[in-house]
Design a protein around this motif. Sequence first.
Motif, PDB file in Angstrom:
ATOM      1  N   LEU A 256       0.813  -1.217   0.000  1.00  0.00           N
ATOM      2  CA  LEU A 256       0.000   0.000   0.000  1.00  0.00           C
ATOM      3  C   LEU A 256       0.846   1.267   0.000  1.00  0.00           C
ATOM      4  N   ASN A 257       2.095   1.166   0.419  1.00  0.00           N
ATOM      5  CA  ASN A 257       2.952   2.345   0.493  1.00  0.00           C
ATOM      6  C   ASN A 257       3.726   2.628  -0.786  1.00  0.00           C
ATOM      7  N   THR A 258       3.714   1.694  -1.725  1.00  0.00           N
ATOM      8  CA  THR A 258       4.469   1.915  -2.962  1.00  0.00           C
ATOM      9  C   THR A 258       3.654   1.735  -4.234  1.00  0.00           C
ATOM     10  N   ALA A 259       2.517   1.078  -4.150  1.00  0.00           N
ATOM     11  CA  ALA A 259       1.724   0.798  -5.354  1.00  0.00           C
ATOM     12  C   ALA A 259       1.109   2.077  -5.902  1.00  0.00           C
ATOM     13  N   ASP A 260       1.123   2.200  -7.223  1.00  0.00           N
ATOM     14  CA  ASP A 260       0.474   3.346  -7.851  1.00  0.00           C
ATOM     15  C   ASP A 260      -1.002   3.040  -8.080  1.00  0.00           C
ATOM     16  N   ALA A 261      -1.757   4.054  -8.498  1.00  0.00           N
ATOM     17  CA  ALA A 261      -3.203   3.904  -8.671  1.00  0.00           C
ATOM     18  C   ALA A 261      -3.543   2.847  -9.712  1.00  0.00           C
ATOM     19  N   ASP A 262      -2.764   2.758 -10.786  1.00  0.00           N
ATOM     20  CA  ASP A 262      -3.032   1.750 -11.820  1.00  0.00           C
ATOM     21  C   ASP A 262      -2.889   0.337 -11.267  1.00  0.00           C
ATOM     22  N   THR A 263      -1.864   0.107 -10.474  1.00  0.00           N
ATOM     23  CA  THR A 263      -1.649  -1.212  -9.880  1.00  0.00           C
ATOM     24  C   THR A 263      -2.776  -1.556  -8.918  1.00  0.00           C
ATOM     25  N   LEU A 264      -3.173  -0.609  -8.097  1.00  0.00           N
ATOM     26  CA  LEU A 264      -4.261  -0.856  -7.148  1.00  0.00           C
ATOM     27  C   LEU A 264      -5.556  -1.183  -7.880  1.00  0.00           C
ATOM     28  N   THR A 265      -5.835  -0.455  -8.954  1.00  0.00           N
ATOM     29  CA  THR A 265      -7.047  -0.701  -9.739  1.00  0.00           C
ATOM     30  C   THR A 265      -7.022  -2.090 -10.355  1.00  0.00           C
ATOM     31  N   ARG A 266      -5.888  -2.456 -10.911  1.00  0.00           N
ATOM     32  CA  ARG A 266      -5.747  -3.725 -11.624  1.00  0.00           C
ATOM     33  C   ARG A 266      -5.757  -4.933 -10.687  1.00  0.00           C
ATOM     34  N   GLU A 267      -5.165  -4.815  -9.527  1.00  0.00           N
ATOM     35  CA  GLU A 267      -4.923  -5.974  -8.666  1.00  0.00           C
ATOM     36  C   GLU A 267      -5.943  -6.178  -7.547  1.00  0.00           C
ATOM     37  N   LEU A 268      -6.688  -5.163  -7.193  1.00  0.00           N
ATOM     38  CA  LEU A 268      -7.578  -5.284  -6.044  1.00  0.00           C
ATOM     39  C   LEU A 268      -9.039  -5.377  -6.466  1.00  0.00           C
ATOM     40  N   ALA A 269      -9.767  -6.263  -5.817  1.00  0.00           N
ATOM     41  CA  ALA A 269     -11.192  -6.448  -6.100  1.00  0.00           C
ATOM     42  C   ALA A 269     -11.986  -5.293  -5.508  1.00  0.00           C
ATOM     43  N   GLY A 270     -12.892  -4.737  -6.298  1.00  0.00           N
ATOM     44  CA  GLY A 270     -13.764  -3.668  -5.817  1.00  0.00           C
ATOM     45  C   GLY A 270     -13.110  -2.309  -5.765  1.00  0.00           C
TER      46      GLY A 270
ATOM     47  N   HIS B  54      -1.169  11.735   4.483  1.00  0.00           N
ATOM     48  CA  HIS B  54      -0.974  11.257   5.851  1.00  0.00           C
ATOM     49  C   HIS B  54       0.304  10.463   6.075  1.00  0.00           C
ATOM     50  N   GLY B  55       1.088  10.263   5.052  1.00  0.00           N
ATOM     51  CA  GLY B  55       2.303   9.472   5.183  1.00  0.00           C
ATOM     52  C   GLY B  55       2.018   8.004   4.927  1.00  0.00           C
ATOM     53  N   PRO B  56       3.039   7.178   5.048  1.00  0.00           N
ATOM     54  CA  PRO B  56       2.875   5.752   4.736  1.00  0.00           C
ATOM     55  C   PRO B  56       1.890   5.062   5.673  1.00  0.00           C
ATOM     56  N   PHE B  57       1.227   4.045   5.140  1.00  0.00           N
ATOM     57  CA  PHE B  57       0.333   3.224   5.944  1.00  0.00           C
ATOM     58  C   PHE B  57       1.172   2.441   6.945  1.00  0.00           C
ATOM     59  N   THR B  58       0.696   2.334   8.173  1.00  0.00           N
ATOM     60  CA  THR B  58       1.409   1.554   9.181  1.00  0.00           C
ATOM     61  C   THR B  58       0.780   0.185   9.385  1.00  0.00           C
ATOM     62  N   ALA B  59      -0.464   0.023   8.921  1.00  0.00           N
ATOM     63  CA  ALA B  59      -1.167  -1.254   9.014  1.00  0.00           C
ATOM     64  C   ALA B  59      -2.174  -1.328   7.875  1.00  0.00           C
TER      65      ALA B  59
ATOM     66  N   LYS C  54     -12.033  -8.464   1.307  1.00  0.00           N
ATOM     67  CA  LYS C  54     -11.850  -9.127   0.008  1.00  0.00           C
ATOM     68  C   LYS C  54     -10.397  -9.082  -0.436  1.00  0.00           C
ATOM     69  N   ASN C  55      -9.664  -8.074   0.008  1.00  0.00           N
ATOM     70  CA  ASN C  55      -8.305  -7.841  -0.482  1.00  0.00           C
ATOM     71  C   ASN C  55      -7.214  -8.047   0.571  1.00  0.00           C
ATOM     72  N   ARG C  56      -7.590  -8.299   1.797  1.00  0.00           N
ATOM     73  CA  ARG C  56      -6.610  -8.361   2.887  1.00  0.00           C
ATOM     74  C   ARG C  56      -5.427  -9.275   2.595  1.00  0.00           C
ATOM     75  N   ALA C  57      -5.669 -10.444   2.043  1.00  0.00           N
ATOM     76  CA  ALA C  57      -4.584 -11.407   1.799  1.00  0.00           C
ATOM     77  C   ALA C  57      -3.585 -10.905   0.756  1.00  0.00           C
ATOM     78  N   LYS C  58      -3.990  -9.969  -0.066  1.00  0.00           N
ATOM     79  CA  LYS C  58      -3.102  -9.442  -1.116  1.00  0.00           C
ATOM     80  C   LYS C  58      -2.286  -8.244  -0.670  1.00  0.00           C
ATOM     81  N   LEU C  59      -2.619  -7.667   0.471  1.00  0.00           N
ATOM     82  CA  LEU C  59      -2.046  -6.385   0.871  1.00  0.00           C
ATOM     83  C   LEU C  59      -0.916  -6.511   1.880  1.00  0.00           C
ATOM     84  N   SER C  60       0.010  -5.567   1.790  1.00  0.00           N
ATOM     85  CA  SER C  60       1.073  -5.446   2.775  1.00  0.00           C
ATOM     86  C   SER C  60       1.404  -3.957   2.953  1.00  0.00           C
ATOM     87  N   VAL C  61       2.135  -3.643   3.993  1.00  0.00           N
ATOM     88  CA  VAL C  61       2.593  -2.269   4.234  1.00  0.00           C
ATOM     89  C   VAL C  61       4.106  -2.220   4.409  1.00  0.00           C
ATOM     90  N   ASN C  62       4.799  -3.261   4.048  1.00  0.00           N
ATOM     91  CA  ASN C  62       6.260  -3.350   4.228  1.00  0.00           C
ATOM     92  C   ASN C  62       6.978  -2.314   3.427  1.00  0.00           C
TER      93      ASN C  62
END
Length: 103
Positions: free
Chosen positions: A43-57, A73-78, A95-103
Motif C-alpha cells: 500500500l505504500n508503494t503501489a500506484d493507482a493503476d496497480t491498485l485498480t488492476r490488482e484489487l477487487a472492488g 498522511h504518510g505511509p500506511f502503518t497497518a 476481500k483484499n486483505r490477503a493481497k495487501l502489505s505495508v512493508n
Amino acid sequence: MTKSFLTAAFFALFTSVSVGASAADAQPAKPASVVAQAAAINLNTADADTLTRELAGIGATKAQAIVDYRDAHGPFTAVDELLEVKGIGAATLEKNRAKLSVN
C-alpha cells in the motif's frame, strides 16, 4: 491378421498421445513463498493503476483516493488503516486483505 495389427497400432498410438497430453497439462507447484511474494501489493508503494488492476472492488477513483490519502498522511502503518480512506469499507478490505502489505 492385418486388422489385429492395425488395431494394436492404433491403440498404442492413442495411448501414447493421451499420456503425453496428461503430462503436458501437469504444472509443477510453486513454493508458497513465491506465490505470497507475487500476490503482495504494498500500500505504500503501489500506484493507482496497480491498485485498480490488482484489487477487487477498487476502481480508478478509489485507487486514487488511496494514493491521495498516503500522500497526505504518510505511509500506511497497518493494512487496517485502509479503512480511513473515503470509499473503502470493511467488505472491500476483507476481500483484499490477503493481497495487501505495508512493508
